[in-house]
Write an enzyme that holds these catalytic residues in place. Structure first.
Site, short mmCIF file in Angstrom:
data_model
loop_
_atom_site.label_atom_id
_atom_site.label_comp_id
_atom_site.label_asym_id
_atom_site.label_seq_id
_atom_site.Cartn_x
_atom_site.Cartn_y
_atom_site.Cartn_z
N ARG A 23 -8.51 -9.46 -23.75
CA ARG A 23 -9.50 -8.39 -23.90
C ARG A 23 -10.44 -8.63 -25.08
O ARG A 23 -11.48 -8.00 -25.18
CB ARG A 23 -8.82 -7.02 -24.01
CG ARG A 23 -8.04 -6.80 -25.27
CD ARG A 23 -7.34 -5.45 -25.25
NE ARG A 23 -8.24 -4.33 -25.52
CZ ARG A 23 -8.63 -3.97 -26.75
NH1 ARG A 23 -8.22 -4.65 -27.81
NH2 ARG A 23 -9.44 -2.93 -26.91
N ASP B 80 -11.03 -0.47 -32.62
CA ASP B 80 -9.65 -0.23 -32.24
C ASP B 80 -8.78 0.20 -33.40
O ASP B 80 -9.06 -0.15 -34.54
CB ASP B 80 -9.00 -1.53 -31.73
CG ASP B 80 -9.42 -1.88 -30.35
OD1 ASP B 80 -9.90 -0.98 -29.65
OD2 ASP B 80 -9.26 -3.06 -29.96
N GLU C 149 20.03 -16.87 -23.69
CA GLU C 149 20.11 -16.90 -25.15
C GLU C 149 19.03 -17.78 -25.78
O GLU C 149 19.09 -18.10 -26.95
CB GLU C 149 21.51 -17.36 -25.57
CG GLU C 149 22.51 -16.25 -25.79
CD GLU C 149 22.43 -15.07 -24.83
OE1 GLU C 149 22.60 -15.25 -23.61
OE2 GLU C 149 22.20 -13.96 -25.29
N PRO D 6 12.62 -12.99 -29.76
CA PRO D 6 12.79 -11.93 -30.77
C PRO D 6 12.95 -12.53 -32.17
O PRO D 6 12.80 -11.83 -33.16
CB PRO D 6 14.05 -11.19 -30.33
CG PRO D 6 14.71 -12.07 -29.33
CD PRO D 6 13.68 -12.98 -28.76
N1 ADE Z 1 12.17 -12.23 -25.72
C1 ADE Z 1 13.17 -11.34 -25.84
N2 ADE Z 1 12.86 -10.37 -26.69
C2 ADE Z 1 11.61 -10.64 -27.15
C3 ADE Z 1 10.73 -10.02 -28.08
N3 ADE Z 1 11.05 -8.90 -28.72
N4 ADE Z 1 9.54 -10.59 -28.30
C4 ADE Z 1 9.19 -11.73 -27.68
N5 ADE Z 1 9.98 -12.36 -26.80
C5 ADE Z 1 11.18 -11.83 -26.53
#
Ligand code: ADE
Length: 286
Positions: free
Chosen positions: A201, A216, A159, A132
């Protein structure tokens, strides 16, 4: 065109969907080969621990560099040939859970691209680390990645992975830390499925109709408008008249207007990067 994907994870079964539908077809047609590897195969000791408590304290666990380092080394060394593991190139899963030390022979036999001498940066495989905290994944990145020969995904759980793994991997890989959206998943596995599908794809020959991805949502910077099929009237709801007119110019204009309106409503941020004509602006005002 041939692409190889390798995925390292502590939940190999999570990657099962890679063999289905579109990706499965690409595998059958030899456009794509996929290897899924269990990180625990590289974990020493009876308990095969892959994580430990974080330096500096705090909640959760961090994945150990001594486990990830050799895993990524072996996969880079095996290159496009692939490193045993659980191959997804057949419809029937062959669950040969050979341990990594038994598989090393395979890696050593394979061409050890990049092991000797200077390595051209573009010869290095691409390592994608889903997190994230990564840069946001976009259609443009999917387009870029679709030209890669060898992509390796490192799925972190808990984590995350000790940062030195990512820093050190830059010696053997071009590394991208990528996020699929502003939310937190339990681990990178689902993000890998998302990224792999968006990328594969776009490989020529994977989608039957080349046009279908050029038009797209996002390829022109706008969201796609609504689509309709038969019957003309369903539950009292009619298909917009213009789509039945046979006038292609009129249909194109209507579709563009619908895309503009939908984008303005749902993703006004996207409109800022689109070149709008006077006619487009007019459509947006109505
Ligand atoms: N791992 C945990 N959350 C994630 C996200 N939003 N994007 C990519 N990998 C992740």
């Amino acid at each position: 065109m041939n692409m190889r994907l390798d995925v390292v994870t502590i939940f190999p079964e999570y990657l099962e969907p890679l063999r289905h539908a579109l990706l499965g077809k690409a595998i059958e047609r030899n456009i794509l080969s996929v290897g899924v590897h269990n990180l625990r195969d590289w974990a020493p000791g009876v308990h095969q621990a892959v994580d430990d408590s974080p330096y500096g304290g705090g909640p959760g666990m961090v994945m150990k560099p001594q486990v990830w380092g050799p895993a990524l080394d072996d996969i880079a060394a095996a290159g496009m040939d692939g490193l045993g593991g659980q191959s997804l190139d057949s419809a029937v899963p062959h669950l040969d859970n050979v341990r990594h030390d038994q598989k090393l022979g395979l890696a050593e036999e394979s061409s050890y691209a990049g092991a000797v001498g200077a390595v051209d940066e573009s010869d290095k495989p691409l390592l994608i680390v889903p997190t994230p905290a990564g840069e946001p994944f976009t259609q443009q990145m999917a387009q870029e990645f679709s030209h890669e020969g060898h992509i390796v995904f490192a799925c972190g759980r808990y984590e995350g992975i000790d940062q030195r793994v990512v820093d050190d991997a830059a010696n053997r890989y071009r590394v991208r830390e990528v996020s699929i959206g502003d939310y937190v998943l339990i681990g990178g596995e689902v993000a890998v499925l998302v990224i792999a599908e968006a990328v594969v794809r776009l490989i020529p020959g994977v989608l039957g109709n080349r046009k279908s991805h050029e038009e797209d949502s996002f390829s022109d910077g706008l969201l796609e408008g609504p689509s309709y099929t038969k019957p003309r009237i369903w539950r009292g709801l009619e298909v917009p008249e213009v789509l039945l007119s046979g006038n292609h110019a009129l249909v194109d204009r209507w579709r563009r207007d619908q895309a503009l309106k939908r984008t303005a409503e749902r993703r006004p941020d996207l409109l800022e990067t689109v070149n709008l004509t006077d006619r487009d602006r007019e459509a947006l005002e109505h």
